[in-house]
Scaffold this motif. Structure first.
Motif, PDB file in Angstrom:
ATOM      1  N   ALA A 177      87.441  53.544   8.794  1.00 31.15           N
ATOM      2  CA  ALA A 177      86.357  53.283   7.834  1.00 31.15           C
ATOM      3  C   ALA A 177      85.023  53.062   8.529  1.00 31.15           C
ATOM      4  O   ALA A 177      84.840  52.061   9.217  1.00 31.15           O
ATOM      5  N   SER A 178      84.086  53.988   8.363  1.00 29.81           N
ATOM      6  CA  SER A 178      82.766  53.757   8.948  1.00 29.81           C
ATOM      7  C   SER A 178      81.663  53.806   7.888  1.00 29.81           C
ATOM      8  O   SER A 178      80.486  53.834   8.199  1.00 29.81           O
ATOM      9  N   PHE A 179      82.091  53.788   6.649  1.00 27.75           N
ATOM     10  CA  PHE A 179      81.138  53.797   5.539  1.00 27.75           C
ATOM     11  C   PHE A 179      80.940  52.342   5.103  1.00 27.75           C
ATOM     12  O   PHE A 179      81.892  51.681   4.690  1.00 27.75           O
ATOM     13  N   SER A 180      79.720  51.829   5.254  1.00 32.62           N
ATOM     14  CA  SER A 180      79.517  50.409   4.938  1.00 32.62           C
ATOM     15  C   SER A 180      78.546  50.242   3.771  1.00 32.62           C
ATOM     16  O   SER A 180      77.608  51.017   3.606  1.00 32.62           O
ATOM     17  N   VAL A 181      78.829  49.237   2.954  1.00 31.60           N
ATOM     18  CA  VAL A 181      77.984  48.954   1.797  1.00 31.60           C
ATOM     19  C   VAL A 181      77.536  47.502   1.900  1.00 31.60           C
ATOM     20  O   VAL A 181      78.368  46.610   2.015  1.00 31.60           O
ATOM     21  N   SER A 182      76.237  47.292   1.884  1.00 32.28           N
ATOM     22  CA  SER A 182      75.723  45.923   1.987  1.00 32.28           C
ATOM     23  C   SER A 182      75.353  45.399   0.617  1.00 32.28           C
ATOM     24  O   SER A 182      74.585  46.028  -0.118  1.00 32.28           O
ATOM     25  N   HIS A 183      75.892  44.245   0.300  1.00 29.31           N
ATOM     26  CA  HIS A 183      75.566  43.643  -0.989  1.00 29.31           C
ATOM     27  C   HIS A 183      74.142  43.116  -0.989  1.00 29.31           C
ATOM     28  O   HIS A 183      73.374  43.357  -1.915  1.00 29.31           O
ATOM     29  N   SER A 184      73.776  42.422   0.077  1.00 31.40           N
ATOM     30  CA  SER A 184      72.441  41.817   0.072  1.00 31.40           C
ATOM     31  C   SER A 184      71.341  42.870   0.124  1.00 31.40           C
ATOM     32  O   SER A 184      70.296  42.705  -0.475  1.00 31.40           O
ATOM     33  N   LYS A 185      71.593  43.964   0.845  1.00 32.83           N
ATOM     34  CA  LYS A 185      70.558  44.992   0.943  1.00 32.83           C
ATOM     35  C   LYS A 185      70.607  45.990  -0.209  1.00 32.83           C
ATOM     36  O   LYS A 185      69.673  46.742  -0.416  1.00 32.83           O
ATOM     37  N   GLN A 186      71.719  46.028  -0.932  1.00 31.83           N
ATOM     38  CA  GLN A 186      71.915  47.031  -1.987  1.00 31.83           C
ATOM     39  C   GLN A 186      71.692  48.423  -1.400  1.00 31.83           C
ATOM     40  O   GLN A 186      70.906  49.230  -1.919  1.00 31.83           O
ATOM     41  N   PHE A 187      72.426  48.687  -0.315  1.00 33.49           N
ATOM     42  CA  PHE A 187      72.192  49.874   0.476  1.00 33.49           C
ATOM     43  C   PHE A 187      73.496  50.264   1.159  1.00 33.49           C
ATOM     44  O   PHE A 187      74.250  49.394   1.581  1.00 33.49           O
ATOM     45  N   TYR A 188      73.796  51.567   1.213  1.00 31.06           N
ATOM     46  CA  TYR A 188      75.003  51.977   1.935  1.00 31.06           C
ATOM     47  C   TYR A 188      74.632  52.857   3.126  1.00 31.06           C
ATOM     48  O   TYR A 188      73.553  53.464   3.149  1.00 31.06           O
ATOM     49  N   TYR A 189      75.514  52.901   4.105  1.00 30.03           N
ATOM     50  CA  TYR A 189      75.240  53.680   5.298  1.00 30.03           C
ATOM     51  C   TYR A 189      76.549  54.082   5.946  1.00 30.03           C
ATOM     52  O   TYR A 189      77.477  53.292   6.035  1.00 30.03           O
ATOM     53  N   CYS A 190      76.647  55.328   6.386  1.00 30.23           N
ATOM     54  CA  CYS A 190      77.843  55.763   7.095  1.00 30.23           C
ATOM     55  C   CYS A 190      77.524  55.910   8.572  1.00 30.23           C
ATOM     56  O   CYS A 190      76.620  56.662   8.951  1.00 30.23           O
ATOM     57  N   PHE A 191      78.276  55.166   9.407  1.00 28.71           N
ATOM     58  CA  PHE A 191      78.056  55.218  10.842  1.00 28.71           C
ATOM     59  C   PHE A 191      78.554  56.539  11.426  1.00 28.71           C
ATOM     60  O   PHE A 191      78.225  56.911  12.543  1.00 28.71           O
ATOM     61  N   GLY A 192      79.390  57.250  10.647  1.00 30.33           N
ATOM     62  CA  GLY A 192      79.928  58.512  11.125  1.00 30.33           C
ATOM     63  C   GLY A 192      78.975  59.670  10.878  1.00 30.33           C
ATOM     64  O   GLY A 192      78.573  60.365  11.813  1.00 30.33           O
ATOM     65  N   CYS A 193      78.581  59.871   9.620  1.00 29.55           N
ATOM     66  CA  CYS A 193      77.783  61.049   9.295  1.00 29.55           C
ATOM     67  C   CYS A 193      76.340  60.725   8.934  1.00 29.55           C
ATOM     68  O   CYS A 193      75.531  61.622   8.724  1.00 29.55           O
ATOM     69  N   GLY A 194      76.020  59.433   8.857  1.00 28.64           N
ATOM     70  CA  GLY A 194      74.632  59.073   8.582  1.00 28.64           C
ATOM     71  C   GLY A 194      74.254  59.101   7.109  1.00 28.64           C
ATOM     72  O   GLY A 194      73.086  58.894   6.767  1.00 28.64           O
ATOM     73  N   ALA A 195      75.216  59.383   6.221  1.00 30.00           N
ATOM     74  CA  ALA A 195      74.913  59.341   4.787  1.00 30.00           C
ATOM     75  C   ALA A 195      74.421  57.937   4.445  1.00 30.00           C
ATOM     76  O   ALA A 195      74.924  56.953   4.970  1.00 30.00           O
TER      77      ALA A 195
END
Ligand SMILES: [Zn+2]
Length: 566
Positions: A49-67
């Motif tokens: 799992a490299s797809f992360s979702v931040s609650h405080s930032k209301q922002f998601y980011y994938c460390f693998g593909c950069g989505a």
């Protein structure tokens, strides 16, 4: 922001939508590290799992593909929607219709509501002096003149004085209704707060967003708040936080109390670092929004059973969000006392002694779990460990969680472990402070991740010397104008802009949270940049002086710069 849909509306939608819930409904999110949820990335093939979702930032980011992106981006990419369709879908979820025309854009600007609330606060404040009974009540409660002014305390008179004074036009009356001040019954309008003492509720920036009203006798309900409006959400605001931030540049400690009177009495007695929940249970939102201001949060509860229950509920709310850099304490007051009565009776010093001696989160947790359990038996010990692990497992990974586990091991002399998965942490702290661009990059990361920091900067950074200052100033300005802006919403301003990608990469970076507080770190970085810029100007002028080409005006300016520098 996009062309046809008013940007205020996009902000409103992004503010109301919970990105974690939105994604979780499509891609189940499981593991949790700090503020982040993880899953296998839905946008590329992967096993870890490299797809992360931040609650405080209301922002998601994938460390693998950069989505990456906010709620709108997620729907566009995952549900393959076009921009307006994605906004439409989100709006539907929160029960709103997407406005498209120019007139609705005007209707969505909330400035007139802020003005109405401010006028109402001034009206109530003036009424207090004209209502002998209300004024006598305030005096009898021991509230000082200074407090009346600082908190703009007021009184809502009986009858239709408010309507006659502030609701003369159809438009003004509508605004009073929209802000929840004026209620309508059949064809009659009446002041929601009539015959109550008024406590204007300010947001962090000092804008009145609602009111609390207290009766002067024993009738019920004792307290009445404004209803939820576009500007006021009970679970978001903390009464008195603005005033606390006004008085204290730094807040090493913040005390959370339950009532308006508790907050202002503490303030009057010199304990200016308290804020009150608005008669509701503490929410994660309220607590999380404090992490950027303080490194110690003390919850204050009545010592009775209701207080104990409220404390236990608060504990459940904070466990999943406890960061390593904030310490929590639980303060229980003696029976039949509240902060208001206690600080008046025993004064500042004795009260503060209680605060500093309050139980830490771990003391409170372990002690409460121990009630009714006999640790000398195997059965008791097992029950105790299980109960403790049940709570500890909710904590984000980090130093604090490990400390609790160690504590539990020592208490029970048992070897316990929770499977802990470590996530790599990338630090963006500059290695040397002399590196100009990394300083800017660092300040920019902090600003993007904690947009509220902008409220503490008075002037933009002079541009032209350090690359990127224009962008920094632009973001500073946006963040200064908005209230409770999340990272996801902030990036919405840069949709389709060339800077967007860089900003998104700064938004996802894990910052190692500084010991001396986020705010001082941020202001420190800005201060250093200003110093560097000044040094640069001085250097340039000295070079010019060496050529003998300084005008007398420039010579004077150079002198000033050198004097100021010291
Ligand atoms: Zn990916």
């Amino acid at each position: 922001m996009a062309d046809h849909i008013p940007k205020e509306f996009l902000e409103l939608v992004l503010q109301r939508i919970d990105l974690v819930a939105l994604i979780d409904a499509r891609v189940p999110l499981r593991k949790k590290t700090g503020n982040n949820y993880f899953a296998c990335c839905p946008f590329h093939q992967e096993k870890t799992a490299s797809f992360s979702v931040s609650h405080s930032k209301q922002f998601y980011y994938c460390f693998g593909c950069g989505a990456h992106g906010n709620a709108i981006d997620f729907l566009m990419n995952y549900d393959r929607l076009r921009f307006p369709e994605a906004v439409e879908t989100l709006a539907k979820q929160i029960g709103m219709a997407v406005p498209h025309s120019k007139t609705s854009e005007k209707a969505l600007s909330f400035q007139h509501l802020y003005t109405t609330l401010d006028e109402a606060a001034a009206f109530y404040h003036a009424q207090l002096r004209q209502a002998p009974k209300a004024f006598a009540y305030i005096k009898q409660r021991g509230i000082s003149e200074e407090i009346i002014r600082t908190f703009r305390l007021g009184y809502a008179p009986r009858g239709d004085t408010l309507l006659q004074t502030l609701g003369k036009t159809e438009e003004a009356r509508k605004a009073l209704q929209e802000t929840g001040i004026l209620n309508q019954k059949d064809t009659r309008f009446y002041d929601r707060f009539h015959e109550r003492i008024i406590f204007p509720i300010d947001d962090r920036r000092g804008r009145c967003v609602g009111f609390g009203g207290r009766v002067m006798d024993n009738s019920e309900p004792k307290y009445l708040n404004s209803p939820e409006t576009p500007l006021f959400q009970k679970g978001h605001e903390l009464y008195g936080l603005h005033q606390a931030l006004q008085v204290n540049r730094q807040l090493p400690r913040l005390l959370i109390v339950e009532g308006y009177m508790d907050m202002i009495s503490l303030f009057q007695y010199g304990i200016t670092y308290a804020a009150a929940t608005l008669g509701t249970a503490t929410t994660a939102y309220q607590v999380q929004s404090l992490f950027r201001y303080t490194s110690e949060i003390v919850f204050c509860f009545d010592g009775d059973n209701a207080g104990r229950r409220a404390a236990w509920r608060a504990l459940q709310v904070i466990l999943p969000i406890v960061p390593d850099h904030v310490q929590f304490r639980f303060l229980f007051l003696p029976d039949n006392e509240d902060p208001d009565s206690l600080v008046r009776r025993e004064g500042k010093i004795a009260f503060e002694k209680r605060v500093t001696e309050a139980q830490t989160l771990s003391q409170y947790l372990f002690q409460t779990l121990m009630t009714d359990i006999d640790l000398s038996t195997v059965d008791g010990k097992t029950r105790y460990i299980n109960a403790a692990l049940e709570h500890i497992k909710h904590l984000p990974e980090g130093i604090f969680k490990n400390a609790l586990l160690t504590d539990l091991r020592q208490k029970t002399r048992t070897d316990i472990s929770l499977s802990v998965e470590k996530q790599s942490v990338v630090s963006t702290r500059p290695k040397t402070s002399s590196n100009r661009s990394s300083l800017l990059r660092y300040a920019l990361s902090l600003l993007i991740q904690f947009p509220d920091l902008a409220q503490h900067v008075t002037e933009p950074i002079p541009s032209g010397i350090i690359p990127g200052t224009e962008l920094f100033n632009q973001i500073l300005e946006i963040a200064q104008q908005k209230k409770t802006l999340s990272t996801g919403t902030l990036l919405e301003f840069f949709r389709t802009q060339p800077e967007e990608k860089w900003l998104a990469s700064l938004a996802q970076e894990e910052l190692s949270l500084p010991q001396n507080g986020l705010l001082s770190e941020f202001l420190g970085a800005i201060h250093k940049m200003r110093k560097q810029i000044k040094a640069h100007f001085i250097q340039k002028m000295l070079e010019k002086a060496a050529l003998g080409s300084l005008s007398s005006e420039e010579k004077h300016e150079l002198n000033q710069l050198i004097i100021e520098k010291e």
